[in-house]
Design a protein around this motif. Structure first.
Motif, PDB file in Angstrom:
ATOM      1  N   PHE A 144       1.621  21.806   5.986  1.00  0.00           N
ATOM      2  CA  PHE A 144       0.948  20.873   6.098  1.00  0.00           C
ATOM      3  C   PHE A 144       0.243  20.180   5.243  1.00  0.00           C
ATOM      4  O   PHE A 144       0.032  20.028   4.342  1.00  0.00           O
ATOM      5  N   SER A 145       0.788  18.526   5.925  1.00  0.00           N
ATOM      6  CA  SER A 145      -0.075  17.502   5.059  1.00  0.00           C
ATOM      7  C   SER A 145      -0.642  16.798   5.705  1.00  0.00           C
ATOM      8  O   SER A 145      -0.002  16.275   7.117  1.00  0.00           O
ATOM      9  N   ILE A 146      -1.940  15.885   5.074  1.00  0.00           N
ATOM     10  CA  ILE A 146      -2.344  14.845   6.214  1.00  0.00           C
ATOM     11  C   ILE A 146      -2.591  13.921   5.010  1.00  0.00           C
ATOM     12  O   ILE A 146      -3.118  14.019   3.956  1.00  0.00           O
ATOM     13  N   PHE A 147      -2.415  12.600   5.485  1.00  0.00           N
ATOM     14  CA  PHE A 147      -2.640  11.377   4.668  1.00  0.00           C
ATOM     15  C   PHE A 147      -3.692  10.200   5.571  1.00  0.00           C
ATOM     16  O   PHE A 147      -3.392  10.203   6.978  1.00  0.00           O
ATOM     17  N   ILE A 148      -4.686   9.666   5.009  1.00  0.00           N
ATOM     18  CA  ILE A 148      -5.230   8.923   5.057  1.00  0.00           C
ATOM     19  C   ILE A 148      -5.235   7.272   4.074  1.00  0.00           C
ATOM     20  O   ILE A 148      -4.882   7.330   2.933  1.00  0.00           O
ATOM     21  N   SER A 149      -5.711   6.237   4.907  1.00  0.00           N
ATOM     22  CA  SER A 149      -5.363   5.191   3.499  1.00  0.00           C
ATOM     23  C   SER A 149      -6.807   4.114   3.546  1.00  0.00           C
ATOM     24  O   SER A 149      -7.845   4.437   4.406  1.00  0.00           O
ATOM     25  N   THR A 150      -7.468   4.158   2.337  1.00  0.00           N
ATOM     26  CA  THR A 150      -8.359   3.524   2.089  1.00  0.00           C
ATOM     27  C   THR A 150      -8.459   1.966   2.547  1.00  0.00           C
ATOM     28  O   THR A 150      -9.893   0.920   2.948  1.00  0.00           O
ATOM     29  N   ASN A 152      -7.058   0.858   5.675  1.00  0.00           N
ATOM     30  CA  ASN A 152      -7.747   0.677   6.863  1.00  0.00           C
ATOM     31  C   ASN A 152      -9.278   0.706   7.456  1.00  0.00           C
ATOM     32  O   ASN A 152      -9.610   1.941   6.252  1.00  0.00           O
ATOM     33  N   PRO A 153      -9.378   0.147   7.781  1.00  0.00           N
ATOM     34  CA  PRO A 153     -10.982  -0.892   8.194  1.00  0.00           C
ATOM     35  C   PRO A 153     -11.756  -0.139   8.798  1.00  0.00           C
ATOM     36  O   PRO A 153     -12.676   0.841   8.495  1.00  0.00           O
ATOM     37  N   GLN A 154     -10.748   1.737   9.173  1.00  0.00           N
ATOM     38  CA  GLN A 154     -11.560   2.843   9.273  1.00  0.00           C
ATOM     39  C   GLN A 154     -11.665   3.985   9.038  1.00  0.00           C
ATOM     40  O   GLN A 154     -11.074   4.990   9.688  1.00  0.00           O
ATOM     41  N   PHE A 155     -11.963   3.724   7.634  1.00  0.00           N
ATOM     42  CA  PHE A 155     -11.069   5.116   7.192  1.00  0.00           C
ATOM     43  C   PHE A 155     -11.959   6.543   7.165  1.00  0.00           C
ATOM     44  O   PHE A 155     -11.372   7.092   7.222  1.00  0.00           O
ATOM     45  N   LYS A 156     -13.491   5.941   7.184  1.00  0.00           N
ATOM     46  CA  LYS A 156     -14.331   7.425   6.957  1.00  0.00           C
ATOM     47  C   LYS A 156     -14.000   7.896   8.777  1.00  0.00           C
ATOM     48  O   LYS A 156     -14.338   9.526   8.314  1.00  0.00           O
ATOM     49  N   LYS A 157     -13.693   7.106   9.962  1.00  0.00           N
ATOM     50  CA  LYS A 157     -13.153   7.764  10.831  1.00  0.00           C
ATOM     51  C   LYS A 157     -12.191   8.573  10.642  1.00  0.00           C
ATOM     52  O   LYS A 157     -11.613   9.618  11.374  1.00  0.00           O
ATOM     53  N   SER A 158     -11.291   8.063  10.458  1.00  0.00           N
ATOM     54  CA  SER A 158     -10.163   8.684   9.675  1.00  0.00           C
ATOM     55  C   SER A 158      -9.961   9.782   9.007  1.00  0.00           C
ATOM     56  O   SER A 158      -9.005  10.919   9.108  1.00  0.00           O
ATOM     57  N   GLU A 159     -10.930   9.549   8.169  1.00  0.00           N
ATOM     58  CA  GLU A 159     -11.165  10.907   7.203  1.00  0.00           C
ATOM     59  C   GLU A 159     -11.936  11.790   8.239  1.00  0.00           C
ATOM     60  O   GLU A 159     -11.681  13.794   8.218  1.00  0.00           O
ATOM     61  N   GLU A 160     -12.418  11.818   8.941  1.00  0.00           N
ATOM     62  CA  GLU A 160     -13.126  12.692  10.087  1.00  0.00           C
ATOM     63  C   GLU A 160     -12.606  13.259  11.168  1.00  0.00           C
ATOM     64  O   GLU A 160     -12.322  13.945  10.699  1.00  0.00           O
ATOM     65  N   PHE A 161     -11.200  12.629  11.367  1.00  0.00           N
ATOM     66  CA  PHE A 161     -10.320  13.380  12.201  1.00  0.00           C
ATOM     67  C   PHE A 161      -9.280  14.127  11.502  1.00  0.00           C
ATOM     68  O   PHE A 161      -9.219  14.785  11.555  1.00  0.00           O
ATOM     69  N   ALA A 185       7.552  12.212 -10.597  1.00  0.00           N
ATOM     70  CA  ALA A 185       8.175  10.695  -9.881  1.00  0.00           C
ATOM     71  C   ALA A 185       7.920  10.679  -7.843  1.00  0.00           C
ATOM     72  O   ALA A 185       8.299  12.281  -7.563  1.00  0.00           O
ATOM     73  N   GLY A 186       7.549   9.537  -7.597  1.00  0.00           N
ATOM     74  CA  GLY A 186       7.878  10.160  -5.669  1.00  0.00           C
ATOM     75  C   GLY A 186       6.580  11.005  -5.066  1.00  0.00           C
ATOM     76  O   GLY A 186       6.393  10.619  -4.102  1.00  0.00           O
ATOM     77  N   GLU A 187       5.493  11.317  -6.194  1.00  0.00           N
ATOM     78  CA  GLU A 187       4.312  11.663  -5.855  1.00  0.00           C
ATOM     79  C   GLU A 187       3.060  11.645  -6.010  1.00  0.00           C
ATOM     80  O   GLU A 187       2.869  10.289  -6.209  1.00  0.00           O
ATOM     81  N   ASN A 188       2.410  12.285  -7.322  1.00  0.00           N
ATOM     82  CA  ASN A 188       1.211  11.335  -7.779  1.00  0.00           C
ATOM     83  C   ASN A 188       0.664  11.712  -6.845  1.00  0.00           C
ATOM     84  O   ASN A 188      -0.679  10.157  -6.973  1.00  0.00           O
ATOM     85  N   ARG A 189      -0.238  11.663  -5.269  1.00  0.00           N
ATOM     86  CA  ARG A 189      -0.711  11.234  -4.589  1.00  0.00           C
ATOM     87  C   ARG A 189      -2.682  11.939  -4.957  1.00  0.00           C
ATOM     88  O   ARG A 189      -2.306  12.884  -5.289  1.00  0.00           O
ATOM     89  N   LEU A 190      -3.363  10.775  -4.558  1.00  0.00           N
ATOM     90  CA  LEU A 190      -4.631  11.524  -4.832  1.00  0.00           C
ATOM     91  C   LEU A 190      -4.622  12.330  -3.544  1.00  0.00           C
ATOM     92  O   LEU A 190      -4.778  12.439  -2.794  1.00  0.00           O
ATOM     93  N   LEU A 191      -5.640  13.679  -3.627  1.00  0.00           N
ATOM     94  CA  LEU A 191      -5.502  14.932  -3.088  1.00  0.00           C
ATOM     95  C   LEU A 191      -7.267  14.591  -2.749  1.00  0.00           C
ATOM     96  O   LEU A 191      -7.569  15.045  -3.870  1.00  0.00           O
ATOM     97  N   TYR A 199      -4.792  14.195   1.694  1.00  0.00           N
ATOM     98  CA  TYR A 199      -4.492  12.794   1.105  1.00  0.00           C
ATOM     99  C   TYR A 199      -4.476  11.765   1.531  1.00  0.00           C
ATOM    100  O   TYR A 199      -4.697  10.921   2.083  1.00  0.00           O
ATOM    101  N   GLN A 200      -4.950  10.621  -0.229  1.00  0.00           N
ATOM    102  CA  GLN A 200      -5.163   9.345   0.283  1.00  0.00           C
ATOM    103  C   GLN A 200      -3.801   8.421   0.014  1.00  0.00           C
ATOM    104  O   GLN A 200      -3.252   8.937  -1.569  1.00  0.00           O
ATOM    105  N   PHE A 201      -3.364   7.829   0.543  1.00  0.00           N
ATOM    106  CA  PHE A 201      -1.775   6.873   0.460  1.00  0.00           C
ATOM    107  C   PHE A 201      -2.210   6.220   1.463  1.00  0.00           C
ATOM    108  O   PHE A 201      -2.401   5.101   2.064  1.00  0.00           O
ATOM    109  N   ASP A 202      -2.976   5.158   0.058  1.00  0.00           N
ATOM    110  CA  ASP A 202      -2.658   3.365   0.645  1.00  0.00           C
ATOM    111  C   ASP A 202      -2.387   3.040   1.075  1.00  0.00           C
ATOM    112  O   ASP A 202      -2.574   2.041   2.401  1.00  0.00           O
ATOM    113  N   ASP A 203      -1.031   2.492   0.407  1.00  0.00           N
ATOM    114  CA  ASP A 203       0.151   1.665   1.160  1.00  0.00           C
ATOM    115  C   ASP A 203       0.912   2.060   2.579  1.00  0.00           C
ATOM    116  O   ASP A 203       2.169   1.277   2.573  1.00  0.00           O
TER     117      ASP A 203
END
Length: 255
Positions: A144-150, A152-161, A185-191, A199-203
Motif C-alpha cells: 500500500f501507499s498513502i498520499f497527503i498534500s502540504t 491542503n490547509p489541514q495538512f497536519k490533520k491529514s498526516e494524523e489520519f 520519471a513519474g515518481e520521485n515522491r517525497l517519502l 508520501y507527500q504529493f502536493d499537487d
C-alpha cells in the motif's frame, strides 16, 4: 500512461450494486448516531468509466477495484455512527475538482480517496489475461501507499489520519510499497514515513483543493500478480475495510 476503458470485465458488478443499494450521493444510513452529531466522511472511489486508471494483471481496470471496495465501506462505517457521503456512483462521471468540492460543501471531517496502484512503464510488461490486454510487473512491486498534500490547509490533520491508516494496514501483515520514492520519471515522491508508506504529493487535485483533512490510499499494486490476488480476495477485502474503519474511528475520537 493513458489508458482507455475495457468493457469485458464485470466480475465485481452484481455484488457492487447490491452493496450500494440505498446509498445515494449525500445519503447514508446511520445506525448509532443522529445525523446532526455524526462525523461526516466523504469516500471517493477514484477514476471513472472514461478515465479508468491502471490496467491490472488480470485485465481489469482500476476503477472497478475502487468502486468495489468503496461499496463495502458504506455499511460498516454507518454501523459505527459515521455519516458516509460518496462522491460518485459506479458509472458516474465526475471531475477531480467536483470530488473535492463535495467534501468542502458538506464540511466533512475527513475526505478519503480510494485507489489501486500501478508502476511506471519501465517496470511493466504488456501481456494478456483470458485474451484481454493486461500489464504485469517485471519484478515484485507490492503493498500500500498513502498520499497527503502540504497544499491542503489541514495538512497536519491529514498526516494524523494517514499515520492511523498506515498503522492499521500494518496490522494486517501488509507492507508499504516504496517505489514511488524512486528517482525516476513519474515518481520521485517525497517519502515522509517509510514505515507507514506515507508520501507527500502536493499537487494531487483531490488533496490540495479539499479544505478538510484529505488522504489518498493506494490499497495495493494491481499490476503485481501476487498483490492483485491479495486485493481481489474477498476475505482480504473485508480485512482492509475493517482496517480503514478502525482508522476512521480513531481519527474521529481525536477530533
Amino acid at each position: 500512461m493513458k489508458r482507455t476503458w475495457h468493457a469485458a470485465n464485470w466480475f465485481f458488478s452484481i455484488n457492487l450494486f447490491l452493496l450500494l443499494a440505498g446509498s445515494l450521493h449525500g445519503i447514508s444510513g446511520l445506525a448509532k448516531e443522529d445525523v446532526t452529531t455524526a462525523p461526516i466522511v466523504v469516500i471517493d472511489a477514484g477514476h471513472t468509466k472514461s478515465h479508468p486508471g491502471a490496467l491490472g494483471a488480470e485485465g481489469v481496470y482500476e476503477v472497478e477495484y475502487n468502486d468495489n471496495l468503496v461499496a463495502q465501506l458504506v455499511k460498516p462505517l454507518a454501523e459505527v455512527g459515521v455519516k458516509v457521503i460518496l462522491t460518485k456512483q459506479p458509472g458516474e462521471e465526475i471531475s477531480l475538482e467536483r470530488r473535492a468540492e463535495i467534501a468542502n460543501i458538506d464540511r466533512a471531517n475527513l475526505f478519503l480517496s480510494i485507489h489501486h496502484d500501478s508502476a511506471q512503464p519501465v517496470y511493466l510488461n504488456q501481456t494478456t489475461f483470458n485474451n484481454l490486454p493486461a500489464y504485469k510487473t517485471k519484478q515484485p512491486i507490492a503493498g500500500f501507499s498513502i498520499f497527503i498534500s502540504t497544499k491542503n490547509p489541514q495538512f497536519k490533520k491529514s498526516e494524523e489520519f494517514a499515520e492511523l491508516l498506515g498503522a492499521e494496514l500494518l496490522k494486517l501483515g501488509r507492507k508499504p510499497t516504496l517505489h514511488h520514492a524512486e528517482k525516476i520519471a513519474g515518481e520521485n515522491r517525497l517519502l515522509l514515513n517509510p514505515t507507514l508508506g506515507i508520501y507527500q504529493f502536493d499537487d494531487l487535485i483531490v488533496l490540495k483543493k479539499t479544505s478538510v483533512p484529505a488522504v489518498l490510499l493506494e490499497v495495493g499494486v494491481i499490476v503485481d500478480e501476487a498483490d492483485e490476488k491479495y486485493v481481489s480476495d474477498k476475505d482480504n477485502q473485508q480485512h482492509i475495510v475493517h482496517a480503514i474503519v478502525n482508522a476512521i474511528q480513531s481519527f474521529n475520537r481525536t477530533e
